[in-house]
Scaffold this motif. Sequence first.
Motif, PDB file in Angstrom:
ATOM      1  N   THR B   3       0.842  -1.193   0.000  1.00 40.72           N
ATOM      2  CA  THR B   3       0.000   0.000   0.000  1.00 40.72           C
ATOM      3  C   THR B   3       0.876   1.241   0.000  1.00 40.72           C
ATOM      4  O   THR B   3       2.057   1.191   0.306  1.00 40.72           O
ATOM      5  N   GLY B   4       0.265   2.364  -0.332  1.00 36.16           N
ATOM      6  CA  GLY B   4       0.975   3.634  -0.338  1.00 36.16           C
ATOM      7  C   GLY B   4       0.082   4.713   0.195  1.00 36.16           C
ATOM      8  O   GLY B   4      -0.981   4.437   0.740  1.00 36.16           O
ATOM      9  N   GLY B   5       0.510   5.957   0.034  1.00 40.72           N
ATOM     10  CA  GLY B   5      -0.251   7.057   0.579  1.00 40.72           C
ATOM     11  C   GLY B   5      -1.436   7.458  -0.279  1.00 40.72           C
ATOM     12  O   GLY B   5      -2.332   8.145   0.179  1.00 40.72           O
ATOM     13  N   GLY B   6      -1.444   7.029  -1.532  1.00 39.80           N
ATOM     14  CA  GLY B   6      -2.519   7.441  -2.422  1.00 39.80           C
ATOM     15  C   GLY B   6      -3.722   6.523  -2.318  1.00 39.80           C
ATOM     16  O   GLY B   6      -3.741   5.580  -1.530  1.00 39.80           O
ATOM     17  N   PHE B   8      -4.948   3.949  -3.693  1.00 41.55           N
ATOM     18  CA  PHE B   8      -4.741   2.793  -4.565  1.00 41.55           C
ATOM     19  C   PHE B   8      -4.267   1.638  -3.697  1.00 41.55           C
ATOM     20  O   PHE B   8      -3.853   1.813  -2.553  1.00 41.55           O
ATOM     21  N   SER B   9      -4.367   0.474  -4.254  1.00 37.44           N
ATOM     22  CA  SER B   9      -3.700  -0.663  -3.635  1.00 37.44           C
ATOM     23  C   SER B   9      -3.235  -1.574  -4.758  1.00 37.44           C
ATOM     24  O   SER B   9      -3.723  -1.507  -5.875  1.00 37.44           O
ATOM     25  N   ARG B  11      -1.947  -5.754  -5.467  1.00 35.89           N
ATOM     26  CA  ARG B  11      -1.899  -7.071  -4.850  1.00 35.89           C
ATOM     27  C   ARG B  11      -1.121  -8.020  -5.755  1.00 35.89           C
ATOM     28  O   ARG B  11      -1.163  -7.906  -6.976  1.00 35.89           O
ATOM     29  N   GLU B  15      -0.113 -17.421 -10.283  1.00 37.84           N
ATOM     30  CA  GLU B  15       0.304 -17.828 -11.624  1.00 37.84           C
ATOM     31  C   GLU B  15      -0.876 -17.996 -12.577  1.00 37.84           C
ATOM     32  O   GLU B  15      -0.817 -17.590 -13.744  1.00 37.84           O
ATOM     33  N   SER B  16      -1.976 -18.566 -12.092  1.00 37.41           N
ATOM     34  CA  SER B  16      -3.133 -18.762 -12.960  1.00 37.41           C
ATOM     35  C   SER B  16      -3.739 -17.431 -13.379  1.00 37.41           C
ATOM     36  O   SER B  16      -4.152 -17.254 -14.531  1.00 37.41           O
ATOM     37  N   GLN B  17      -3.796 -16.498 -12.445  1.00 35.60           N
ATOM     38  CA  GLN B  17      -4.324 -15.171 -12.788  1.00 35.60           C
ATOM     39  C   GLN B  17      -3.409 -14.477 -13.784  1.00 35.60           C
ATOM     40  O   GLN B  17      -3.868 -13.788 -14.700  1.00 35.60           O
ATOM     41  N   ASN B  18      -2.099 -14.656 -13.633  1.00 33.27           N
ATOM     42  CA  ASN B  18      -1.145 -14.093 -14.586  1.00 33.27           C
ATOM     43  C   ASN B  18      -1.366 -14.682 -15.977  1.00 33.27           C
ATOM     44  O   ASN B  18      -1.373 -13.968 -16.986  1.00 33.27           O
ATOM     45  N   ARG B  49     -20.695  -3.647  -8.822  1.00 33.45           N
ATOM     46  CA  ARG B  49     -20.880  -4.461  -7.625  1.00 33.45           C
ATOM     47  C   ARG B  49     -19.829  -4.124  -6.563  1.00 33.45           C
ATOM     48  O   ARG B  49     -19.932  -4.553  -5.430  1.00 33.45           O
ATOM     49  N   ARG B  50     -18.793  -3.380  -6.957  1.00 32.60           N
ATOM     50  CA  ARG B  50     -17.712  -3.107  -6.015  1.00 32.60           C
ATOM     51  C   ARG B  50     -17.617  -1.636  -5.620  1.00 32.60           C
ATOM     52  O   ARG B  50     -16.859  -1.294  -4.730  1.00 32.60           O
ATOM     53  N   THR B  53     -17.581  -0.116  -2.054  1.00 32.48           N
ATOM     54  CA  THR B  53     -16.472  -0.362  -1.135  1.00 32.48           C
ATOM     55  C   THR B  53     -15.345   0.634  -1.345  1.00 32.48           C
ATOM     56  O   THR B  53     -14.365   0.608  -0.613  1.00 32.48           O
ATOM     57  N   LEU B  54     -15.468   1.494  -2.376  1.00 28.15           N
ATOM     58  CA  LEU B  54     -14.373   2.438  -2.641  1.00 28.15           C
ATOM     59  C   LEU B  54     -14.342   3.536  -1.581  1.00 28.15           C
ATOM     60  O   LEU B  54     -15.369   3.924  -1.077  1.00 28.15           O
TER      61      LEU B  54
END
Lengths: 192, 54
Positions: B3-6, B8-9, B11, B15-18, B49-50, B53-54
Amino acid sequence: MNEPVRNAHALLRLSYHQFELVDRGMDGTSPPTLDAAHANGLVAAQRGAAVVLASIHTGYVDLSVDLHDHAPEPDTAPWDDVVEISLDAPHGEVRAAGLMSNPPQGLPVLTHAGPGTYRVRVHVRGRDTAVDQVATDPVEFYRLSLWPAPAAPTVIHKQTDHYGATLRARALSHPLTHDTPETVLPIRSDHD
Amino acid sequence: MLTGGGRFSRRVIDESQNSGGGGVLSRFYSGDRVLERDAFMVYITPDPRRVDTL
């Protein structure tokens, strides 16, 4: 009678752990089949395109192909995993290539009998050698046997390598396709 | 997660997602005939749907 009508061999460059067998004009149009390939750890197809899974992330694999008029006898001894699928090739011009790569020179069109449905028997060994690595010299060896035949269910001839077992386990616990809201992970804010 | 100060995140993906991402990228390049050094824009559209949560 089961002698191949043609043999060929090449080094194939791949990336993202996969290479494809794609019919002419079918690239860029096919939906993903990775979940289906992960389920058996090696290969899956939809109309006009199949995906074969490699353990290296990027680099070269050794690929030989043998094209037949009739089903050859299974020869599983020299291999770790062997899985056989059906592939519908409406244009009859299926070639093997890595993602974002041209087909390697020296490999013929794999669907030698023209448009129609083929069986593709995928053989592999060496997938536990350099998992997730870059291989400039091949450590994985693939053999593709093809012959024209009506569509039929996938046949698992052999499953012994650790890499395939890892993919099958992950396919059960973390499928890539998350279509239902309850499986969607929330976006986290920066202080998570 | 890093994580950082902005706002954003980022993760680590497995390998499968890549592999899945590589396939999507390749189909985009092929389907849209994107060639070496072609420029293109990427628009990020929040999944409705997300958004809450922002």
